[in-house]
Design a protein around this motif. Structure first.
Motif, short mmCIF file in Angstrom:
data_model
loop_
_atom_site.label_atom_id
_atom_site.label_comp_id
_atom_site.label_asym_id
_atom_site.label_seq_id
_atom_site.Cartn_x
_atom_site.Cartn_y
_atom_site.Cartn_z
N GLY A 52 151.47 -8.56 -22.02
CA GLY A 52 152.03 -9.36 -20.93
C GLY A 52 153.22 -10.18 -21.36
O GLY A 52 154.10 -10.49 -20.56
N SER A 53 153.28 -10.56 -22.65
CA SER A 53 154.43 -11.31 -23.15
C SER A 53 155.64 -10.42 -23.35
O SER A 53 156.78 -10.87 -23.24
CB SER A 53 154.06 -11.99 -24.48
OG SER A 53 152.99 -12.89 -24.31
N GLN A 77 156.82 -10.35 -16.13
CA GLN A 77 155.68 -10.62 -15.26
C GLN A 77 156.17 -11.13 -13.91
O GLN A 77 157.03 -12.00 -13.83
CB GLN A 77 154.75 -11.64 -15.91
CG GLN A 77 154.07 -11.13 -17.17
CD GLN A 77 153.17 -9.95 -16.92
OE1 GLN A 77 152.20 -10.03 -16.18
NE2 GLN A 77 153.50 -8.82 -17.56
N LEU A 105 152.68 -5.58 -14.48
CA LEU A 105 153.62 -6.69 -14.28
C LEU A 105 152.92 -7.93 -13.73
O LEU A 105 153.56 -8.94 -13.47
CB LEU A 105 154.76 -6.27 -13.35
CG LEU A 105 155.57 -5.04 -13.80
CD1 LEU A 105 156.77 -4.83 -12.88
CD2 LEU A 105 156.04 -5.20 -15.25
N THR A 106 151.62 -7.83 -13.55
CA THR A 106 150.80 -8.99 -13.11
C THR A 106 149.55 -9.07 -13.98
O THR A 106 148.45 -9.33 -13.48
CB THR A 106 150.42 -8.86 -11.62
OG1 THR A 106 149.78 -7.59 -11.42
CG2 THR A 106 151.65 -8.96 -10.73
N LEU A 107 149.72 -8.86 -15.27
CA LEU A 107 148.57 -8.79 -16.17
C LEU A 107 147.78 -10.10 -16.20
O LEU A 107 146.54 -10.09 -16.18
CB LEU A 107 149.05 -8.45 -17.59
CG LEU A 107 149.11 -6.97 -17.96
CD1 LEU A 107 149.69 -6.80 -19.35
CD2 LEU A 107 147.74 -6.34 -17.87
N PHE A 108 148.49 -11.22 -16.25
CA PHE A 108 147.80 -12.50 -16.42
C PHE A 108 147.04 -12.93 -15.16
O PHE A 108 146.23 -13.87 -15.23
CB PHE A 108 148.80 -13.58 -16.81
CG PHE A 108 149.46 -13.32 -18.14
CD1 PHE A 108 148.71 -13.00 -19.24
CD2 PHE A 108 150.83 -13.39 -18.27
CE1 PHE A 108 149.29 -12.75 -20.47
CE2 PHE A 108 151.44 -13.14 -19.49
CZ PHE A 108 150.67 -12.82 -20.60
N ASP A 109 147.29 -12.26 -14.04
CA ASP A 109 146.55 -12.55 -12.81
C ASP A 109 145.60 -11.42 -12.45
O ASP A 109 144.98 -11.46 -11.39
CB ASP A 109 147.53 -12.78 -11.65
CG ASP A 109 148.42 -13.99 -11.88
OD1 ASP A 109 147.87 -15.05 -12.23
OD2 ASP A 109 149.65 -13.88 -11.73
N SER A 110 145.49 -10.40 -13.31
CA SER A 110 144.66 -9.24 -12.99
C SER A 110 143.19 -9.55 -13.21
O SER A 110 142.82 -10.38 -14.06
CB SER A 110 145.08 -8.06 -13.86
OG SER A 110 144.80 -8.32 -15.23
N TYR A 123 142.10 -9.05 -16.91
CA TYR A 123 142.44 -10.12 -17.84
C TYR A 123 141.51 -11.32 -17.64
O TYR A 123 141.01 -11.89 -18.62
CB TYR A 123 143.89 -10.54 -17.64
CG TYR A 123 144.40 -11.50 -18.67
CD1 TYR A 123 144.84 -11.05 -19.91
CD2 TYR A 123 144.44 -12.87 -18.43
CE1 TYR A 123 145.30 -11.92 -20.88
CE2 TYR A 123 144.90 -13.76 -19.38
CZ TYR A 123 145.33 -13.28 -20.60
OH TYR A 123 145.80 -14.16 -21.55
#
Length: 227
Positions: free
Chosen positions: A28-29, A33, A69-74, A77
């Motif tokens: 994600g980094s 995102q 592109l939305t890993l941290f909100d998936s 995760y």
């Protein structure tokens, strides 16, 4: 429940969960995102996707469809964060008493003869204690069946390192959760003379002017005038 508790408290499970969490965080980094406030607006989403395609390549729409592109909100995760935190917490609760006792109340046991033991000549106990303490050891002793058992330890607090590591991982996971839950980030593009409303608020931003200044020391800076 005991089987579930023991399974979640396994160090190997915690290590794999943490490895997966670190992998997704690194991914994600590296990938752009999508800001959360853009996803709900189709016009903003299309504009962001087009800008991202021009900067990062034609594979951006595919990554967006895959949810990368939305890993941290998936959900994946978030589930990894929750599972890693739960597993680490159980590991800590299962081991903290033994670790604490080993650091401050170490057991004094008889040592059976083996390849790593040796016999010493008779040494008076006060002299042995003095020599060990002068070398930086902390000495414990107790009587057992007429014999005096002695334990010397120079780095007794080293066993607390594993407890500190578990607590650090827990704090890191709590920080990740709070960042994902409470973060607020907004990126908008405002052209000259254009007014844009900020989503979710009654505020608007208008671009009154924009200038790029080149200084003699070759340092450039921008100036944006807003009402």
């Amino acid at each position: 429940m005991k089987r579930i508790w023991r399974f979640l408290g396994r160090l190997s499970l915690a290590a794999w969960l943490l490895l997966g969490l670190l992998f997704l965080s690194a991914l994600g980094s590296l990938l752009p995102q999508l800001p959360p406030e853009v996803a709900w607006d189709p016009a903003w989403f299309s504009a962001w996707l087009e800008a991202a395609r021009e900067r990062w390549g034609a594979w951006i729409p595919l990554l967006a469809r895959l949810g990368l592109l939305t890993l941290f909100d998936s959900p994946l995760y978030m589930a990894l964060v929750a599972a890693t935190g739960l597993s680490t917490l159980i590991c800590t609760l299962d081991r903290w008493r033994a670790v604490w006792r080993r650091a401050f109340r170490p057991p004094i046991r008889r040592v059976e003869e083996g390849p790593h033991t040796t016999a010493l000549p008779p040494i008076p106990l006060p002299r042995l204690r003095r020599v060990l303490e002068e070398a930086g050891y902390r000495v414990w002793e107790r009587e057992d069946e007429g014999a005096i058992l002695v334990r010397a330890d120079r780095h007794r607090l080293a066993s607390l390192a594993t407890l500190a590591t578990h607590v650090a991982v827990l704090l890191l996971i709590v920080g990740l959760g709070l960042s994902a839950w409470g973060r607020w980030h907004l990126r908008i593009e405002v052209g000259p003379g254009q007014t844009v409303s900020l989503p979710g608020t009654e505020l608007s931003v208008r671009n009154e002017g924009f200038s790029l200044v080149h200084r003699p020391d070759a340092v450039s800076y921008t100036h944006l005038t807003l009402p």
